[in-house]
Scaffold this motif. Structure first.
Motif, PDB file in Angstrom:
ATOM      1  N   HIS A 100      40.079  49.730  41.262  1.00  0.00           N
ATOM      2  CA  HIS A 100      40.037  48.248  41.638  1.00  0.00           C
ATOM      3  C   HIS A 100      41.630  48.053  42.424  1.00  0.00           C
ATOM      4  N   LEU A 101      42.522  47.914  42.222  1.00  0.00           N
ATOM      5  CA  LEU A 101      43.937  47.771  43.398  1.00  0.00           C
ATOM      6  C   LEU A 101      43.044  47.868  44.854  1.00  0.00           C
ATOM      7  N   VAL A 151      43.208  45.421  47.199  1.00  0.00           N
ATOM      8  CA  VAL A 151      44.293  45.280  48.590  1.00  0.00           C
ATOM      9  C   VAL A 151      43.442  44.464  49.725  1.00  0.00           C
ATOM     10  N   GLU A 152      42.335  45.449  49.867  1.00  0.00           N
ATOM     11  CA  GLU A 152      41.730  45.085  50.750  1.00  0.00           C
ATOM     12  C   GLU A 152      41.573  43.441  51.118  1.00  0.00           C
ATOM     13  N   MET A 189      38.783  37.852  44.872  1.00  0.00           N
ATOM     14  CA  MET A 189      40.373  37.698  44.113  1.00  0.00           C
ATOM     15  C   MET A 189      40.480  37.658  43.043  1.00  0.00           C
ATOM     16  N   ILE A 190      39.744  36.828  42.244  1.00  0.00           N
ATOM     17  CA  ILE A 190      39.603  36.601  40.789  1.00  0.00           C
ATOM     18  C   ILE A 190      39.043  37.412  40.462  1.00  0.00           C
ATOM     19  N   GLN A 239      40.741  40.085  37.418  1.00  0.00           N
ATOM     20  CA  GLN A 239      39.978  40.191  36.072  1.00  0.00           C
ATOM     21  C   GLN A 239      39.705  41.827  35.497  1.00  0.00           C
ATOM     22  N   ASP A 240      39.141  42.848  36.564  1.00  0.00           N
ATOM     23  CA  ASP A 240      39.061  43.780  36.917  1.00  0.00           C
ATOM     24  C   ASP A 240      40.466  44.516  36.460  1.00  0.00           C
ATOM     25  N   ILE A 241      40.857  44.274  37.044  1.00  0.00           N
ATOM     26  CA  ILE A 241      42.755  45.125  37.235  1.00  0.00           C
ATOM     27  C   ILE A 241      43.197  45.002  35.244  1.00  0.00           C
TER      28      ILE A 241
END
Length: 134
Positions: free
Chosen positions: A11-12, A16-17, A44-45, A49-51
């Motif tokens: 997820h990170l 970042v991508e 991005m949002i 949320q996934d992070i």
């Protein structure tokens, strides 16, 4: 446990991508790219949320603040672990040296006291069962 970290790492990396692509869109913004910009902002949002969901799975993990200091200094965080282990080994050697020195001192003290106070040391050895180590 490793899958939790793998999931967070995935997820990170995606986040970042997405941020990198968002920076490209913003740096050369054209009114026609508004749709792409909105889409990347929504991604991005969703990524945040996934992070956040991953964070909830890893709430019991504690990371020493020194690791973050290493990262801020541009150093490899694995060096923190290496330096901690090296420090622990060095401290262990110091303590071992102190224990060996005190053991030798105790032996020498009992031996010398036995020469000066033989009766008292015989009683001491009977009570404590201490045979002086060689």
């Amino acid at each position: 446990m490793a899958e939790k970290f793998d999931n967070l790492e995935e997820h990170l990396e995606k986040f970042v991508e997405n941020i990198r692509q968002l920076g490209i869109i913003v740096s050369d913004f054209q009114p026609s790219s508004q749709t792409g910009l909105s889409q990347k902002l929504n991604f991005m949002i969703t990524g945040l949320q996934d992070i956040e969901k991953c964070r909830q799975q890893l709430h019991d993990i504690n990371v020493p603040l020194e690791v973050f200091e290493y990262i801020d200094q541009g150093r490899n965080p694995q060096l923190y672990t290496k330096e901690c282990l090296e420090s622990a080994l060095a401290k262990n050697e110091q303590v071992k040296g102190k224990i060996d020195t005190l053991t030798k001192f105790k032996s020498l003290l009992i031996s010398e006291l036995g020469k000066i106070f033989p009766e008292e040391m015989t009683k001491y050895k009977a009570i404590h069962g201490d045979d002086p180590p060689s």
